[in-house]
Design an enzyme around this catalytic site. Structure first.
Site: not given
Ligand code: ATP
Ligand code: LTN
Length: 327
Positions: A192, A195, A111
Site C-alpha cells: 500500500k 507515509k 511495531k
Molecule cells: P502508514 O502510511 O504509516 O502505514 P497510514 O497511512 O495507514 O500509515 P494512518 O494515519 O493510520 O496512516 O492512516 C489514516 C487513514 O488512511 C486510515 O484510515 C488508513 O486506512 C488510510 N490509508 C492509509 N494508507 C492508505 C492507502 N494506501 N490506501 C487507502 N487508504 C489508506
C-alpha cells in the site's frame, strides 16, 4: 441518526492513499451521518516526537482535513489533546481490557518488534482508541483494514463494561472502504502507498506539485504487456493506476479502463486527473495555512462541541463504575 467517528494521526505526510482511502470518504459520510473527526495527537506520543514538529503537524493535518472538505458547520472537527476526557476514558478502558487482549493486538506485535524503545503507551494504545470511539456513542467507525482488530476490541470493551456495570456505551462497528479504495505504491504496487520521510517515488503526497505528480505517475511500474485491464492479481501496477484514475474522477476502476489501449495515455490522463482533483484542495489548504487563526478558532469550537458530548458519556461511566462524585 447514525453517528460516525474516526481519527487520524498527525505523523508523517498525508498521501493520496489517505486522501482517497479515508479523507474523501469522511467528507461523504458527513452528509449521511452525524460525523465527528479527530486529529489524534495523543496517539502520536506512543513514540518520541519532536515537540515543534508535532505541534506543526497537528495544525497542518487539521488544515488538510478542512481543505479536503470536512465542513466544520456540518461535522465536529477537533484535536484529541484538547479534550482531556479522552485520557480519563482511556484509563477506564485500560482497566476493562485484559492484559492478554492487548498483547494479542497485531499492530503492537509488529511495531514493538521493529523498535528498540517500546513505550507503555504503544501497548495501551488500543484502549485510548476505544475511549475515543466510545465517548461519542459512536455507531460506525470508518477505518482501513489494519484497524479492524482495534475496533473489535472497542466493541468487546463496550460490551464488557455494559454487562459489568449496566448499559453505558453504544457498541460500535467498523466500516471499510469499497474495493479499489486502497491506493498502492506506484513503485511497488503490491504494497500500500505509505507515509515516508522524504519524497519516495512511489508515494504521491497531498502537497506534491503538478510536475512532481506527473513525474511520479509517468515512472509508475506497470508490466510488460500493453493491455489496459483492471485485474489486481495479474496486473497490479495498471490496476492501481485505474483505481487512482477512477477515484479522482468518481468512477469505478473498470469504468476508468474504458477506451485505453496503451499505458502512455493512461498515465497521462491519470496524472491530469489527480492534479485536477487535488488542485482545489491544495488551493484551499494554502488559504488556511496563511491564516492559522481561522483553523485555531474552528478547532476550539470543535473541541467545545466534542467535550460536551464526551463529558456526558464519561460522567455516566464514572457513575456506573462507582467513582465517588466530587461536590
Ligand atoms: P502508514 O502510511 O504509516 O502505514 P497510514 O497511512 O495507514 O500509515 P494512518 O494515519 O493510520 O496512516 O492512516 C489514516 C487513514 O488512511 C486510515 O484510515 C488508513 O486506512 C488510510 N490509508 C492509509 N494508507 C492508505 C492507502 N494506501 N490506501 C487507502 N487508504 C489508506
Ligand atoms: N489507530 C488509528 C487512528 C485512530 C482512530 C481512532 C481511528 C485513533 N483513534 C478512533 C478510528 C477511531 C490509526 O492508526 N489509523
Amino acid at each position: 441518526m447514525t453517528r460516525v467517528f474516526s481519527g487520524i494521526k498527525p505523523t508523517g505526510k498525508v498521501h493520496l492513499g489517505n486522501v482517497f482511502g479515508a479523507l474523501v470518504r469522511w467528507t461523504e459520510e458527513q452528509h449521511r451521518a452525524e460525523s465527528i473527526y479527530c486529529v489524534v495527537d495523543l496517539h502520536a506520543l506512543t513514540v518520541p516526537q519532536d515537540p515543534t514538529e508535532l505541534r506543526q503537524s497537528t495544525l497542518r493535518l487539521a488544515q488538510i482535513l478542512l481543505a479536503v472538505g470536512i465542513d466544520p458547520t456540518v461535522s465536529t472537527l477537533f484535536v484529541q489533546g484538547h479534550v482531556p476526557e479522552h485520557s480519563e476514558g482511556a484509563w477506564l478502558m485500560e482497566c476493562t481490557a485484559a492484559f492478554g487482549e492487548l498483547r494479542r493486538m497485531t499492530q503492537f506485535k509488529d511495531k514493538s518488534d521493529k523498535s528498540d524503545f517500546v513505550s507503555g503507551g504503544l501497548f495501551t494504545y488500543p484502549a485510548l482508541m476505544a475511549a475515543d470511539i466510545l465517548l461519542y456513542d459512536t455507531d460506525e467507525v470508518p477505518v482501513g483494514d489494519d484497524q479492524r482488530q482495534h475496533v473489535e476490541l472497542a466493541r468487546d470493551l463496550a460490551e464488557r463494561f455494559n454487562s459489568r456495570y449496566g448499559q453505558t456505551f453504544t457498541v460500535p462497528r467498523a466500516t471499510f472502504p469499497v474495493a479499489g479504495a486502497r491506493v498502492m505504491d506506484l513503485q511497488n504496487p503490491t504494497a500500500k502507498m505509505s507515509k515516508s520521510e522524504d519524497d519516495a517515488p512511489g508515494t504521491i503526497l497531498f502537497l506534491d506539485e503538478p510536475r512532481t505528480i506527473e513525474k511520479k505517475i509517468k515512472r509508475a511500474v506497470t508490466d510488460t504487456e500493453s493491455e489496459v485491464r483492471f485485474d489486481v492479481a495479474t496486473k497490479p501496477g495498471v490496476s492501481n493506476l485505474l483505481s487512482i484514475l477512477g477515484a479522482a474522477t468518481g468512477r469505478t476502476p473498470e469504468q476508468a479502463a474504458d477506451g485505453y489501449t496503451q499505458y502512455g495515455p493512461l498515465k497521462a490522463d491519470t496524472a491530469a486527473a489527480v492534479i485536477e482533483c487535488l488542485a482545489p484542495m491544495q488551493a484551499r489548504y494554502a488559504e488556511l495555512a496563511a491564516d492559522p487563526g481561522e483553523t485555531a478558532r474552528i478547532l476550539a469550537e470543535g473541541a467545545a462541541k466534542a467535550r460536551a458530548q464526551a463529558a456526558t458519556t464519561l460522567a455516566r461511566a464514572r457513575d456506573h463504575i462507582g467513582l465517588l462524585p466530587a461536590l
